[in-house]
Design a protein around this motif. Structure first.
Motif, PDB file in Angstrom:
ATOM      1  N   PHE A  14       0.803  -1.219   0.000  1.00  0.00           N
ATOM      2  CA  PHE A  14       0.000   0.000   0.000  1.00  0.00           C
ATOM      3  C   PHE A  14       0.845   1.284   0.000  1.00  0.00           C
ATOM      4  CE2 PHE A  14      -2.448   3.075   2.670  1.00  0.00           C
ATOM      5  CZ  PHE A  14      -3.331   3.467   1.682  1.00  0.00           C
ATOM      6  N   PRO A  15       1.842   1.430   0.871  1.00  0.00           N
ATOM      7  CA  PRO A  15       2.652   2.661   0.833  1.00  0.00           C
ATOM      8  C   PRO A  15       3.324   2.877  -0.512  1.00  0.00           C
ATOM      9  CG  PRO A  15       3.165   1.367   2.788  1.00  0.00           C
ATOM     10  CD  PRO A  15       2.277   0.522   1.953  1.00  0.00           C
ATOM     11  N   TYR A  16       3.749   1.805  -1.166  1.00  0.00           N
ATOM     12  CA  TYR A  16       4.386   1.952  -2.475  1.00  0.00           C
ATOM     13  C   TYR A  16       3.432   2.574  -3.474  1.00  0.00           C
ATOM     14  CZ  TYR A  16       8.292  -0.921  -0.984  1.00  0.00           C
ATOM     15  OH  TYR A  16       9.380  -1.386  -0.324  1.00  0.00           O
ATOM     16  N   LYS A  17       2.190   2.087  -3.447  1.00  0.00           N
ATOM     17  CA  LYS A  17       1.214   2.595  -4.405  1.00  0.00           C
ATOM     18  C   LYS A  17       0.923   4.062  -4.149  1.00  0.00           C
ATOM     19  CE  LYS A  17      -1.362  -1.552  -5.600  1.00  0.00           C
ATOM     20  NZ  LYS A  17      -2.686  -2.153  -5.429  1.00  0.00           N
ATOM     21  N   VAL A  18       0.821   4.441  -2.872  1.00  0.00           N
ATOM     22  CA  VAL A  18       0.541   5.852  -2.562  1.00  0.00           C
ATOM     23  C   VAL A  18       1.727   6.720  -2.999  1.00  0.00           C
ATOM     24  CG1 VAL A  18       0.087   7.513  -0.744  1.00  0.00           C
ATOM     25  CG2 VAL A  18      -1.022   5.295  -0.694  1.00  0.00           C
ATOM     26  N   ILE A  19       2.939   6.266  -2.703  1.00  0.00           N
ATOM     27  CA  ILE A  19       4.130   7.047  -3.082  1.00  0.00           C
ATOM     28  C   ILE A  19       4.142   7.289  -4.587  1.00  0.00           C
ATOM     29  CG2 ILE A  19       6.640   6.912  -3.330  1.00  0.00           C
ATOM     30  CD1 ILE A  19       6.738   5.529  -0.614  1.00  0.00           C
ATOM     31  N   ILE A  20       3.920   6.232  -5.370  1.00  0.00           N
ATOM     32  CA  ILE A  20       4.038   6.395  -6.812  1.00  0.00           C
ATOM     33  C   ILE A  20       2.868   7.221  -7.343  1.00  0.00           C
ATOM     34  CG2 ILE A  20       2.862   4.296  -7.632  1.00  0.00           C
ATOM     35  CD1 ILE A  20       6.134   5.817  -8.957  1.00  0.00           C
ATOM     36  N   SER A  21       1.702   7.093  -6.698  1.00  0.00           N
ATOM     37  CA  SER A  21       0.557   7.898  -7.120  1.00  0.00           C
ATOM     38  C   SER A  21       0.848   9.393  -6.909  1.00  0.00           C
ATOM     39  CB  SER A  21      -0.681   7.433  -6.354  1.00  0.00           C
ATOM     40  OG  SER A  21      -1.536   8.488  -6.075  1.00  0.00           O
ATOM     41  N   VAL A  22       1.501   9.727  -5.788  1.00  0.00           N
ATOM     42  CA  VAL A  22       1.835  11.129  -5.531  1.00  0.00           C
ATOM     43  C   VAL A  22       2.902  11.617  -6.510  1.00  0.00           C
ATOM     44  CG1 VAL A  22       2.866  12.707  -3.854  1.00  0.00           C
ATOM     45  CG2 VAL A  22       1.170  11.051  -3.105  1.00  0.00           C
ATOM     46  N   ILE A  23       3.950  10.817  -6.712  1.00  0.00           N
ATOM     47  CA  ILE A  23       5.010  11.238  -7.641  1.00  0.00           C
ATOM     48  C   ILE A  23       4.415  11.459  -9.027  1.00  0.00           C
ATOM     49  CG2 ILE A  23       7.117  10.492  -8.829  1.00  0.00           C
ATOM     50  CD1 ILE A  23       7.912   9.058  -6.259  1.00  0.00           C
ATOM     51  N   SER A  24       3.594  10.493  -9.457  1.00  0.00           N
ATOM     52  CA  SER A  24       2.988  10.605 -10.778  1.00  0.00           C
ATOM     53  C   SER A  24       2.109  11.850 -10.875  1.00  0.00           C
ATOM     54  CB  SER A  24       2.172   9.341 -11.053  1.00  0.00           C
ATOM     55  OG  SER A  24       1.398   9.522 -12.188  1.00  0.00           O
ATOM     56  N   GLY A  25       1.336  12.119  -9.827  1.00  0.00           N
ATOM     57  CA  GLY A  25       0.467  13.292  -9.823  1.00  0.00           C
ATOM     58  C   GLY A  25       1.267  14.578  -9.923  1.00  0.00           C
ATOM     59  N   VAL A  26       2.368  14.659  -9.187  1.00  0.00           N
ATOM     60  CA  VAL A  26       3.177  15.875  -9.183  1.00  0.00           C
ATOM     61  C   VAL A  26       3.836  16.084 -10.552  1.00  0.00           C
ATOM     62  CG1 VAL A  26       5.243  16.927  -8.199  1.00  0.00           C
ATOM     63  CG2 VAL A  26       3.558  15.892  -6.701  1.00  0.00           C
ATOM     64  N   VAL A  27       4.355  15.014 -11.132  1.00  0.00           N
ATOM     65  CA  VAL A  27       4.993  15.149 -12.448  1.00  0.00           C
ATOM     66  C   VAL A  27       3.959  15.580 -13.488  1.00  0.00           C
ATOM     67  CG1 VAL A  27       6.200  13.920 -14.287  1.00  0.00           C
ATOM     68  CG2 VAL A  27       6.836  13.522 -11.919  1.00  0.00           C
ATOM     69  N   ALA A  28       2.768  14.969 -13.422  1.00  0.00           N
ATOM     70  CA  ALA A  28       1.707  15.347 -14.359  1.00  0.00           C
ATOM     71  C   ALA A  28       1.349  16.818 -14.190  1.00  0.00           C
ATOM     72  CB  ALA A  28       0.475  14.476 -14.143  1.00  0.00           C
ATOM     73  N   ALA A  29       1.290  17.268 -12.930  1.00  0.00           N
ATOM     74  CA  ALA A  29       0.960  18.672 -12.672  1.00  0.00           C
ATOM     75  C   ALA A  29       2.030  19.586 -13.265  1.00  0.00           C
ATOM     76  CB  ALA A  29       0.833  18.919 -11.172  1.00  0.00           C
TER      77      ALA A  29
END
Lengths: 255, 336
Positions: B206-221
């Motif tokens: 679970f923490p891995y998925k949240v970490i990558i979701s945040v990184i992906s969101g920030v890069v997309a932004a």
């Protein structure tokens, strides 16, 4: 005698079918225990309960005296319960080496490091390679796991399990599907672990001749219940066990 | 892996391409072409962030446009309400990235414990919500009229904007490559391959998925930020489902599970988009270029499921294996 894992009235039901029925067993530490029983006796379900893949409907599990009934499979692995799977369960599109390397990495507790290249941790790869040599898979290190033969996948499973260096090893039919020539090598690996005497091994197996000279004790499961638990020679003499295997015995519930 | 000095050869190749692209605006002075290439860089960044989820971790997001849009609106609103100085530009970028990080964190925590389609559904719903919000909050976003704003003079120059987008792309590409090759990145791939097995190896997924979701969101932004800066105008279309679908197309056609793939995909799709729209005088079908893309998409999924980059990588690996097998055969012959 010290016990590493105990169950107390452990039961699980899938709908109306009770797969494991109030099972209370104690598994002695640093000994070799074999679990036998006819098809559908609940052997693999029992393992799934011990390793946390399934939650029991009833009963408790104690590991080293601690109640672990509610712990996830991840937590149980970290506490020292490792298992191999009967149905091959590896990372299909990764190389054989990477499969084992991930297990080594987990054991070294490198989990959230995202700054360095994974190759920086050279020793992980070296250790993974050693394990592959142990299970005679070193020539396949660069192959993708999905391309392995069935027996080779089984060996990969064992290498991954050994990488975790757990105190308790749950082996679910490690030699199933292997060619006859490969079986002795795997038995050799298991024997080596046993001789070291610092791990507890629980083995599910169908090949009776294989377990008899390895096991310190044998547990017989039948219709989810414990039929007998004794030394191998006693089990061979046991009349109830014989009739269970020959089909003479009928459980009142299943009849 | 072949190496030159301490660095992989592929790194040199990518750097060389980067340098070649940096020269382009000085030798080829066509404004509309430069604009097109800037768009390719921006969507390359966006598609890479999408592939972090889809290709590396196996999470499907149907609302990735939301992060792109939040990034674009974040920087636009700050710049529109303040003087177009470098300070406010940086502040705007920080606001945009911060907002995206918070949203992706919340979306991740809410759904990533569950099976992956819940994340897909929630992001789809959230993206729809943001689209409506952007239309209705007229005082803040200008509604469907959009926002026009000015940016610091330095970036008004096309060449400077081009270089900003290129440098961002190169830096993000190399950072993400390091990330995907880190121990954490390898666990992400393990999660994609077999979640249950990853858990039984002792990883909490679970923490891995949240970490990558945040990184992906920030890069997309950040992609969204560059997008807004490059056209100096923004409207609600940045939240449209099309934006997510574009990222999906770019990733699939370019090659899932690679970083260079989404960039290639972005190049192809943006170029085809531009080229096909120009052909609309020839035949009306070219105005509906999305129909053509639909066909290409189906063909790619059937015949090249690995995409362009994936197929090339496969071919290369196969050749290498053949070579190794031949060498081995020779050795065996000599031995016998």
């Amino acid at each position: 005698m010290e016990h590493i894992i105990e169950t107390n009235n452990l039961s699980i039901a899938f709908g109306g079918h009770v797969a494991v029925d109030s099972l209370s067993v104690k598994i002695p530490k640093n000994k070799f225990t074999s679990v036998i029983g006819p098809n559908g006796a609940g052997k693999t379900t029992f393992f799934n309960l011990l390793s946390g893949q399934l939650r029991p409907t009833n009963g408790e599990i104690f590991y080293k005296g601690e109640n672990i009934t509610k712990k996830s499979s991840t937590e149980r692995t970290r506490m020292g319960i490792g298992r191999s799977f009967q149905i091959t369960n590896v990372f299909p599109n990764l190389t054989v080496l990477e499969n084992v390397r991930l297990a080594v990495q987990s054991n070294e507790k490198i989990r959230y490091q995202m700054m360095f290249h994974f190759k920086k941790y050279k020793k992980f790869e070296e250790k993974a390679m050693e394990l592959l040599e142990l299970v005679l898979l070193e020539t396949k290190a660069d192959s993708v796991a999905i391309n392995l033969a069935h027996g080779e996948k089984r060996k990969l499973e064992i290498a991954m399990l050994l990488a975790l260096e757990t105190d308790l090893l749950l082996l679910d039919e490690p030699t199933a599907g292997m060619s006859l020539e490969e079986v002795p090598a795997i038995l050799e690996v298991i024997k080596k672990i046993k001789e070291k005497g610092d791990r507890t091994i629980v083995l599910i197996e169908h090949k009776m001749d294989m377990i008899l000279d390895l096991s310190d004790q044998v547990m017989v499961l039948f219709n989810g219940q414990l039929l007998a638990q004794d030394s191998p020679s006693e089990i061979m003499e046991n009349k109830t066990v014989q009739s269970a295997y020959l089909g003479g015995l009928h459980d009142e519930n299943s009849a | 892996m072949r190496q030159l000095g301490k660095v992989q050869i592929s790194t040199w190749v990518y750097l060389l391409f980067g340098c070649l692209l940096a020269v382009v605006p000085f030798v080829y002075d066509n404004l509309s072409m430069l604009f097109l290439i800037i768009q390719i860089f921006i969507f390359g960044i966006f598609a890479m962030s999408y592939d972090l989820l889809l290709g590396y971790t196996g999470i499907v997001s149907f609302g990735h446009a939301m992060f792109f849009g939040v990034g674009a609106y974040g920087v636009s609103i700050v710049l529109e309400r303040n003087e177009p100085t470098l300070f406010f530009l940086i502040l705007g970028i920080l606001v945009a990235l911060g907002a995206a990080a918070i949203i992706s964190f919340i979306a991740g925590v809410l759904t990533l414990r569950l099976k992956s389609h819940f994340y897909a559904m929630l992001t789809l719903a959230l993206a729809g919500l943001f689209l409506v919000a952007a239309e209705k909050m007229r005082s803040l976003t200008g509604g469907s009229d959009g926002l026009i704003f000015t940016i610091p003079d330095f970036f008004k120059d096309r060449t400077n904007m081009y270089l900003l987008a290129l440098i961002s792309l190169v830096v993000i590409f190399f950072s993400l490559r390091r990330l995907t090759n880190s121990p954490l990145g390898r666990v992400l791939v393990a999660i994609r391959e077999n979640e249950q097995r990853t858990m039984s190896l002792g990883y909490k997924i679970f923490p891995y998925k949240v970490i990558i979701s945040v990184i992906s969101g920030v890069v997309a932004a950040f992609g969204g930020v560059l997008y807004a800066l490059s056209i100096r105008f923004i409207d609600t279309t940045v939240f449209a489902v099309d934006v997510t679908l574009d990222a999906l197309l770019m990733t699939i056609i370019g090659g899932v599970g690679t970083l260079i793939g989404p960039i290639i995909g972005a190049g192809l799709i943006e170029y085809a988009h531009h080229f096909l729209s120009e052909l609309s005088d020839v035949h009306w079908i070219f105005e509906r270029w999305i129909i053509l893309f639909g066909i290409v998409y189906i063909l790619v999924v059937i015949f090249f499921p690995m995409g362009i980059a994936g197929s090339i990588k496969n071919m290369y690996m196969k050749r290498k294996h053949k070579k190794e097998a031949k060498v081995q055969q020779k050795d065996n012959q000599i031995a016998s």
